[in-house]
Design an enzyme around this catalytic site. Sequence first.
Site, PDB file in Angstrom:
ATOM      1  N   LYS A 108       0.874  -1.183   0.000  1.00 52.46           N
ATOM      2  CA  LYS A 108       0.000   0.000   0.000  1.00 52.46           C
ATOM      3  C   LYS A 108       0.899   1.216   0.000  1.00 52.46           C
ATOM      4  O   LYS A 108       2.062   1.135   0.392  1.00 52.46           O
ATOM      5  CB  LYS A 108      -0.879   0.012   1.249  1.00 52.46           C
ATOM      6  CG  LYS A 108      -2.124   0.836   1.123  1.00 52.46           C
ATOM      7  CD  LYS A 108      -3.221   0.051   0.437  1.00 52.46           C
ATOM      8  CE  LYS A 108      -4.526   0.804   0.392  1.00 52.46           C
ATOM      9  NZ  LYS A 108      -5.646  -0.084   0.105  1.00 52.46           N
TER      10      LYS A 108
HETATM   11  P1  NAD Z   1     -13.079   7.632  -2.025  1.00 55.05           P
HETATM   12  O1  NAD Z   1     -12.046   8.658  -1.911  1.00 55.05           O
HETATM   13  O2  NAD Z   1     -13.680   7.353  -3.347  1.00 55.05           O
HETATM   14  O3  NAD Z   1     -14.279   7.939  -0.998  1.00 55.05           O
HETATM   15  C1  NAD Z   1     -14.063   8.153   0.354  1.00 55.05           C
HETATM   16  C2  NAD Z   1     -15.367   8.629   0.974  1.00 55.05           C
HETATM   17  O4  NAD Z   1     -15.191   8.744   2.396  1.00 55.05           O
HETATM   18  C3  NAD Z   1     -15.820   9.990   0.481  1.00 55.05           C
HETATM   19  O5  NAD Z   1     -17.230  10.002   0.325  1.00 55.05           O
HETATM   20  C4  NAD Z   1     -15.423  10.913   1.612  1.00 55.05           C
HETATM   21  O6  NAD Z   1     -16.205  12.100   1.665  1.00 55.05           O
HETATM   22  C5  NAD Z   1     -15.682  10.014   2.802  1.00 55.05           C
HETATM   23  N1  NAD Z   1     -14.994  10.470   4.020  1.00 55.05           N
HETATM   24  C6  NAD Z   1     -13.720  10.904   4.138  1.00 55.05           C
HETATM   25  N2  NAD Z   1     -13.483  11.292   5.397  1.00 55.05           N
HETATM   26  C7  NAD Z   1     -14.623  11.099   6.083  1.00 55.05           C
HETATM   27  C8  NAD Z   1     -15.000  11.317   7.431  1.00 55.05           C
HETATM   28  N3  NAD Z   1     -14.139  11.826   8.311  1.00 55.05           N
HETATM   29  N4  NAD Z   1     -16.274  10.989   7.806  1.00 55.05           N
HETATM   30  C9  NAD Z   1     -17.157  10.475   6.900  1.00 55.05           C
HETATM   31  N5  NAD Z   1     -16.845  10.265   5.614  1.00 55.05           N
HETATM   32  C10 NAD Z   1     -15.596  10.574   5.213  1.00 55.05           C
HETATM   33  O7  NAD Z   1     -12.431   6.281  -1.411  1.00 55.05           O
HETATM   34  P2  NAD Z   1     -12.840   4.786  -1.687  1.00 55.05           P
HETATM   35  O8  NAD Z   1     -11.965   4.277  -2.770  1.00 55.05           O
HETATM   36  O9  NAD Z   1     -14.304   4.661  -1.794  1.00 55.05           O
HETATM   37  O10 NAD Z   1     -12.330   4.079  -0.352  1.00 55.05           O
HETATM   38  C11 NAD Z   1     -13.133   4.037   0.832  1.00 55.05           C
HETATM   39  C12 NAD Z   1     -12.601   2.916   1.729  1.00 55.05           C
HETATM   40  O11 NAD Z   1     -12.642   1.679   1.014  1.00 55.05           O
HETATM   41  C13 NAD Z   1     -11.162   3.054   2.192  1.00 55.05           C
HETATM   42  O12 NAD Z   1     -11.017   2.472   3.459  1.00 55.05           O
HETATM   43  C14 NAD Z   1     -10.393   2.235   1.165  1.00 55.05           C
HETATM   44  O13 NAD Z   1      -9.142   1.790   1.638  1.00 55.05           O
HETATM   45  C15 NAD Z   1     -11.353   1.092   0.994  1.00 55.05           C
HETATM   46  N6  NAD Z   1     -11.178   0.323  -0.238  1.00 55.05           N
HETATM   47  C16 NAD Z   1     -11.246   0.907  -1.454  1.00 55.05           C
HETATM   48  C17 NAD Z   1     -11.088   0.126  -2.586  1.00 55.05           C
HETATM   49  C18 NAD Z   1     -11.232   0.698  -3.977  1.00 55.05           C
HETATM   50  O14 NAD Z   1     -11.238  -0.093  -4.932  1.00 55.05           O
HETATM   51  N7  NAD Z   1     -11.371   1.992  -4.160  1.00 55.05           N
HETATM   52  C19 NAD Z   1     -10.822  -1.241  -2.479  1.00 55.05           C
HETATM   53  C20 NAD Z   1     -10.774  -1.812  -1.213  1.00 55.05           C
HETATM   54  C21 NAD Z   1     -10.952  -1.024  -0.103  1.00 55.05           C
END
Ligand code: NAD
Length: 422
Positions: A108
């Site tokens: 990561k």
């Molecule tokens: P993203 O940037 O697309 O979205 C993140 C979301 O979280 C946004 O809506 C943002 O406003 C919100 N957020 C940020 N800080 C916040 C807070 N303090 N309180 C409430 N909401 C808040 O990110 P993503 O890719 O959707 O990733 C979200 C989670 O999923 C992370 O933990 C990431 O590691 C995990 N994840 C993502 C993927 C992927 O393919 N993108 C894969 C596996 C895991």
Amino acid sequence: MSTVTNRSVYATVRQQFDKAADLMNLDPPIRKILSKTTNEIVVNFPVKMDNGNIEMFTGYRVQHNNVLGPYKGGLRYHPSVDIDEVRALATWMTWKCAIAGLPLGGAKGGIQIDPRKYSQSEIERITRRFTFALGSNIGPEYDIPAPDVNTNAQIMAWILDTYLQMMPPQERNRSTHVVTGKPIQSGGSVGREKATGQGVVYVIEMWAQDNAVDLSEITYCVQGFGNVGSWAARLMKMHGARLVAVEDATGAIHNPEGIDPDDLTAYVQEYGGLAGYPQGQPVDHPTFLSTTADIFVPAALENQITAQTAPLLNVRLVVEGANGPTDIEGDAILQQRGIELLPDILCNAGGVIVSYFEWLQNKRSEYWDLDEVDHKLHKKMRAAYASVRDTAHEYSTDLRTAAYIVALTRLEKVYKERGIFP
Ligand code: NAD
């Protein structure tokens, strides 16, 4: 919007690991190896801002383990990115790839920035300069980044382009699999954008089947309405499930009559967040967490379900779309309260599974269609879910510990077969 606590997420990973290693009696030398990361790369690099000033940035890439295959894991752009967080996220990737049965290891990375403070062209230069600084620490057969919080297909395209500029021309067309989550025209896979949310929904479907729950009758709330949260919600809509509360970095809303995920996605795309969305009542963070619903899907950041917040939840099931949303105390409270939890390293594996499909397509110069991608994703999620569920029964333990046991059993076998050099 929630506040993110400072609890060390890497300490959480180690405690989760210790619990599973004790229960399964993990071979002591293998336990020693897996409790450390392999490589930790920290780069400081200068970037010219739009106003001509130079700013220094700190970027990270932690490679936890590659015994199953090349290192694989996302890149995050967020102020909370530090070595502790990246170590934890890299370690979770190793477990996740092992549970999903992929020939990939765990890594990561990210940059400690608030991307909202920079223009698109600054983000492009920061991304390109970070890629240059990482140099040969990433590579299509060595370590393959992907999108994570605040990074997307466009950022992957800039990484790809920068990486290819550093290659001899003869190597370029065989190196497009250096990143996944690319735009389709630049070698991305159909179905990758929705893959993590799709995987979350497949897991919910399997849980519903096991528990004789009709998804058209359930209500749920989602924290985080970015890639994972919005896709999970849009796909849950197809089952007729009702989204009753949503929170993102700009605020939280509640509507017991239901919030339309497609309409909210369009609003968030236009306004950058859900604040001001007219089809819901604005609520504060504790009220959001206390919403009565069947399912809560945390899909934002770590350390959201804690000793302080776990008592507030009013749901039957937590489905972890985010990585590490529940800390050790939060986990214990949910268990005491009889709230079931499907763990992150199972639920959000859809992203890395379709990243693996993208990587394979690039290597073979193929394009698969959406049916093929979804069908293969479903098969892998199904197998992962079944092995975690069955392991939980076998060891009479919770699903998170069972997921760890599935991963560690696979890694232990490979280490035993290969031995330790020299
Ligand atoms: P993203 O940037 O697309 O979205 C993140 C979301 O979280 C946004 O809506 C943002 O406003 C919100 N957020 C940020 N800080 C916040 C807070 N303090 N309180 C409430 N909401 C808040 O990110 P993503 O890719 O959707 O990733 C979200 C989670 O999923 C992370 O933990 C990431 O590691 C995990 N994840 C993502 C993927 C992927 O393919 N993108 C894969 C596996 C895991």
